[in-house]
Design an enzyme around this catalytic site. Structure first.
Site, PDB file in Angstrom:
ATOM      1  N   CYS A 197      21.221  20.999  48.434  1.00 48.18           N
ATOM      2  CA  CYS A 197      21.825  22.111  47.683  1.00 48.18           C
ATOM      3  C   CYS A 197      21.380  22.135  46.226  1.00 48.18           C
ATOM      4  O   CYS A 197      21.386  23.175  45.583  1.00 48.18           O
ATOM      5  CB  CYS A 197      23.335  22.041  47.772  1.00 48.18           C
ATOM      6  SG  CYS A 197      23.953  20.403  47.436  1.00 48.18           S
ATOM      7  N   ASN A 218      22.933  19.205  56.207  1.00 51.31           N
ATOM      8  CA  ASN A 218      21.885  18.531  55.432  1.00 51.31           C
ATOM      9  C   ASN A 218      22.219  17.102  54.971  1.00 51.31           C
ATOM     10  O   ASN A 218      21.316  16.309  54.773  1.00 51.31           O
ATOM     11  CB  ASN A 218      21.414  19.405  54.270  1.00 51.31           C
ATOM     12  CG  ASN A 218      22.473  19.667  53.245  1.00 51.31           C
ATOM     13  OD1 ASN A 218      23.656  19.634  53.557  1.00 51.31           O
ATOM     14  ND2 ASN A 218      22.070  19.915  52.021  1.00 51.31           N
ATOM     15  N   GLU A 261      31.821  24.438  48.276  1.00 50.16           N
ATOM     16  CA  GLU A 261      30.592  23.850  47.716  1.00 50.16           C
ATOM     17  C   GLU A 261      29.430  24.594  48.362  1.00 50.16           C
ATOM     18  O   GLU A 261      29.088  24.333  49.509  1.00 50.16           O
ATOM     19  CB  GLU A 261      30.527  22.344  48.038  1.00 50.16           C
ATOM     20  CG  GLU A 261      31.674  21.515  47.484  1.00 50.16           C
ATOM     21  CD  GLU A 261      31.587  21.306  45.976  1.00 50.16           C
ATOM     22  OE1 GLU A 261      30.560  21.661  45.363  1.00 50.16           O
ATOM     23  OE2 GLU A 261      32.568  20.794  45.405  1.00 50.16           O
TER      24      GLU A 261
HETATM   25  P1  NAP Z   1      26.206  27.080  57.021  1.00 49.12           P
HETATM   26  O1  NAP Z   1      25.373  27.776  57.998  1.00 49.12           O
HETATM   27  O2  NAP Z   1      26.996  27.888  56.067  1.00 49.12           O
HETATM   28  O3  NAP Z   1      27.176  26.121  57.867  1.00 49.12           O
HETATM   29  C1  NAP Z   1      28.077  25.263  57.240  1.00 49.12           C
HETATM   30  C2  NAP Z   1      29.224  25.004  58.184  1.00 49.12           C
HETATM   31  O4  NAP Z   1      29.958  26.218  58.381  1.00 49.12           O
HETATM   32  C3  NAP Z   1      28.778  24.548  59.569  1.00 49.12           C
HETATM   33  O5  NAP Z   1      29.680  23.596  60.071  1.00 49.12           O
HETATM   34  C4  NAP Z   1      28.863  25.831  60.366  1.00 49.12           C
HETATM   35  O6  NAP Z   1      29.002  25.648  61.744  1.00 49.12           O
HETATM   36  C5  NAP Z   1      30.107  26.444  59.775  1.00 49.12           C
HETATM   37  N1  NAP Z   1      30.261  27.878  60.058  1.00 49.12           N
HETATM   38  C6  NAP Z   1      29.292  28.781  60.314  1.00 49.12           C
HETATM   39  N2  NAP Z   1      29.841  29.994  60.532  1.00 49.12           N
HETATM   40  C7  NAP Z   1      31.176  29.844  60.413  1.00 49.12           C
HETATM   41  C8  NAP Z   1      32.297  30.723  60.527  1.00 49.12           C
HETATM   42  N3  NAP Z   1      32.145  32.003  60.797  1.00 49.12           N
HETATM   43  N4  NAP Z   1      33.527  30.228  60.342  1.00 49.12           N
HETATM   44  C9  NAP Z   1      33.696  28.924  60.030  1.00 49.12           C
HETATM   45  N5  NAP Z   1      32.684  28.024  59.922  1.00 49.12           N
HETATM   46  C10 NAP Z   1      31.443  28.480  60.102  1.00 49.12           C
HETATM   47  O7  NAP Z   1      25.339  26.048  56.133  1.00 49.12           O
HETATM   48  P2  NAP Z   1      24.211  25.041  56.601  1.00 49.12           P
HETATM   49  O8  NAP Z   1      23.011  25.821  56.981  1.00 49.12           O
HETATM   50  O9  NAP Z   1      24.755  24.038  57.552  1.00 49.12           O
HETATM   51  O10 NAP Z   1      23.950  24.258  55.219  1.00 49.12           O
HETATM   52  C11 NAP Z   1      23.139  24.749  54.229  1.00 49.12           C
HETATM   53  C12 NAP Z   1      23.922  25.353  53.092  1.00 49.12           C
HETATM   54  O11 NAP Z   1      24.862  24.426  52.587  1.00 49.12           O
HETATM   55  C13 NAP Z   1      23.027  25.694  51.905  1.00 49.12           C
HETATM   56  O12 NAP Z   1      23.388  26.941  51.384  1.00 49.12           O
HETATM   57  C14 NAP Z   1      23.323  24.570  50.927  1.00 49.12           C
HETATM   58  O13 NAP Z   1      23.047  24.867  49.580  1.00 49.12           O
HETATM   59  C15 NAP Z   1      24.769  24.363  51.166  1.00 49.12           C
HETATM   60  N6  NAP Z   1      25.164  23.043  50.649  1.00 49.12           N
HETATM   61  C16 NAP Z   1      25.919  22.973  49.506  1.00 49.12           C
HETATM   62  C17 NAP Z   1      26.266  21.726  48.978  1.00 49.12           C
HETATM   63  C18 NAP Z   1      27.122  21.608  47.746  1.00 49.12           C
HETATM   64  O14 NAP Z   1      27.700  20.534  47.535  1.00 49.12           O
HETATM   65  N7  NAP Z   1      27.236  22.623  46.921  1.00 49.12           N
HETATM   66  C19 NAP Z   1      25.844  20.565  49.621  1.00 49.12           C
HETATM   67  C20 NAP Z   1      25.066  20.696  50.767  1.00 49.12           C
HETATM   68  C21 NAP Z   1      24.740  21.923  51.281  1.00 49.12           C
HETATM   69  P3  NAP Z   1      27.751  25.865  62.742  1.00 49.12           P
HETATM   70  O15 NAP Z   1      26.749  24.837  62.374  1.00 49.12           O
HETATM   71  O16 NAP Z   1      28.370  25.650  64.055  1.00 49.12           O
HETATM   72  O17 NAP Z   1      27.264  27.259  62.513  1.00 49.12           O
END
Ligand code: NAP
Length: 474
Positions: free
Chosen positions: A283, A153, A249
């Site tokens: 987020c 994002n 995060e």
């Molecule tokens: P996501 O699906 O959890 O993916 C995040 C990262 O983790 C991606 O690089 C993803 O790779 C990787 N990943 C997925 N499965 C994995 C595994 N089994 N082992 C290791 N890495 C793995 O999250 P998203 O959909 O990209 O982002 C949305 C989420 O991020 C929301 O929940 C949002 O709230 C959160 N977020 C939090 C913050 C904060 O600062 N608190 C800021 C921004 C976003 P792939 O893309 O290859 O699956």
């Protein structure tokens, strides 16, 4: 732009062994071909980062600062190109993408400044009986290889929040960006290369989280995992990371409380921005509004009027406010959650329907707080407005969430403001603002299912360094 991207390992651009098409979330056109790294390619990145750690660890602070300052400057020179990449890969409206690039420039600038400010500390050993006759200090040393796993994002600025502090602290990095947003990561690697970063100090590996991420989180040569993403993935990684240092995060369902007597017209633009910026895929997107019953209708009307004006369109179109969601699955999930709330008696004030590969900005009223759009993280353009009559009850409502990233409070009553600051169970309380506010040097992070550890360069540096005590006996 070169359509076929390469992995960045040990300071070299390396052809991948297998490739995947990257599709635009807006029209599903092919944007680029992206290497899907294997375990062996990930191993090469680990070897190169591990090897670079001595050289980078010995690089003086002023040189690390200069590299980061160069990154900030080079990014500034290519800011429009960077914004267009984000827009293409993430379907982020171009105006919003430009804001992200401006913030990333600032984040690297802060990182450059913090590199010079890492604090060591004198320890008064004689404060304890038996400690006399010693001069002691504690130094912050680089923790070792950092594996940075980032979400889709904010593909430029959330990467900056990991690379900036890691390099400032003297740690080599392996960056694994989200599969949907690899272009920003490769772009910034090019910039680091030009900025004079030693070879191997940054490695960019794209590929499936389950292959690349899995390897990074379990490899003993990696000392720190800094992860931003969903709670499901974050918690799973945490359970495998063993003794590695870790920052998580994660997500949230952020809320704001609007007290009686607040001037609604003055805050309505902020409420709409907080709810729908980047289609709610933020987020700290505003998802739950608890407004005093005396202002409920006024807030609904003011938000509806402004939301009706938002334009859905192509992310590169200057007029676009709202564009596609990141995936088809997310579109159908968000629509099904809206339907669930409707079936349970919620009123749809506006939106609630699909448009192209997105969902129109949706305001719901009177949502049961145990329905998905309230208690889960929507990560889409949906906000709900519920009312309260008793202030304490509003605080309880905000706290009755599995998450706790940031919360906003609008009130003219100082006593209530201080009470909210004390009682809200979140990482950040924003008085007279929406929870969707962030500048890049403030401490930022969550409690509960929103994770642990803090970003904001200075705080992230603390997470990426180890304190070493040195004592001289006289
Ligand atoms: P996501 O699906 O959890 O993916 C995040 C990262 O983790 C991606 O690089 C993803 O790779 C990787 N990943 C997925 N499965 C994995 C595994 N089994 N082992 C290791 N890495 C793995 O999250 P998203 O959909 O990209 O982002 C949305 C989420 O991020 C929301 O929940 C949002 O709230 C959160 N977020 C939090 C913050 C904060 O600062 N608190 C800021 C921004 C976003 P792939 O893309 O290859 O699956």
């Amino acid at each position: 732009m070169d359509m076929k991207k390469k992995l960045f390992i040990g300071g070299e651009w390396v052809e991948g062994s297998s490739y995947k098409d990257l599709l635009s979330p807006y029209d599903r056109e092919v944007v680029a071909q992206i290497p899907s790294a294997t375990e062996e390619e990930t191993e090469q990145a680990v070897v190169s980062a591990f090897k670079a750690r001595k050289e980078l660890g010995k690089l003086p602070a002023h040189q690390r600062a200069e590299i980061l300052d160069n990154v900030s400057r080079l990014l500034e020179e290519r800011r429009e190109e960077a914004a267009r990449l984000i827009s293409q890969e993430a379907a982020k409206p171009i105006q919003t993408a430009r804001t992200e690039v401006a913030r990333s420039i600032m984040t690297y600038k802060f990182a450059s400044e913090e590199a010079r400010r890492i604090k060591n500390e004198m320890i008064n050993m004689d404060a304890a009986p038996g400690g006399e006759g010693r001069i002691a200090y504690a130094v912050r040393e680089p923790a070792g290889v950092v594996a940075a796993i980032t979400p889709f994002n904010f593909p430029m600025n959330l990467v900056a929040h990991k690379l900036g502090p890691a390099i400032a602290a003297g740690n080599p990095v392996i960056l694994k960006p989200a599969s949907q947003t690899p272009l920003s990561a490769y772009f910034i690697a090019e910039i680091f290369e030009k900025a004079g970063l030693p070879k191997g100090a940054l490695n960019v590996i794209t590929g499936k989280g389950s292959v690349v991420g899995e390897k990074l989180v379990t490899d003993d040569r990696i000392s720190v995992i800094t992860f931003t993403g969903s709670p499901e993935v974050g918690i799973a990684l945490r359970n495998k990371a063993g003794l590695k240092k870790m920052t998580l995060e994660l997500g949230s369902n952020s809320a704001v409380i609007i007290d009686e007597g607040v001037n609604v017209e003055k805050i309505a633009d902020r409420l709409v921005l907080g709810s729908f910026a980047y289609q709610g895929q933020v987020c700290i997107s505003l998802q739950r509004i608890f407004v005093h019953e005396s202002l409920k209708q006024e807030v609904i009307d003011a938000m509806k009027k402004r939301t009706d004006r938002l334009i859905f369109g192509h992310p590169l179109d200057e007029a676009t406010d709202i564009s596609a969601l990141i995936s088809e699955d997310d579109c159908s999930r968000v629509l099904s959650w809206i339907d669930e709330a409707k079936d349970r008696g919620a009123e749809v004030v506006c939106g609630g329907t699909r448009e192209g590969n997105g969902v129109l900005p949706t305001i719901l009223a009177d949502v049961p707080t145990d329905s998905s759009v309230s208690c889960e993280e929507v990560f889409g353009p949906v906000v709900h407005i519920n009312s309260f009559s008793d202030w304490d009850q509003a605080i309880i409502e905000v706290n009755s969430s599995d998450y706790g990233l940031q919360a906003g409070v609008f009130t003219n009553d100082m006593k209530k403001a201080f009470q909210a600051a004390e009682d809200l169970e979140v990482g950040g309380v924003l008085i007279n603002d929406i929870p969707t506010f962030r500048v890049d040097h403030m401490p930022y992070g969550g409690v509960k299912k929103s994770g642990f550890g803090r970003e904001g360069i200075k705080y992230a540096i603390e997470e990426m360094t180890e304190l070493k005590l040195v004592s001289f006996k006289k």
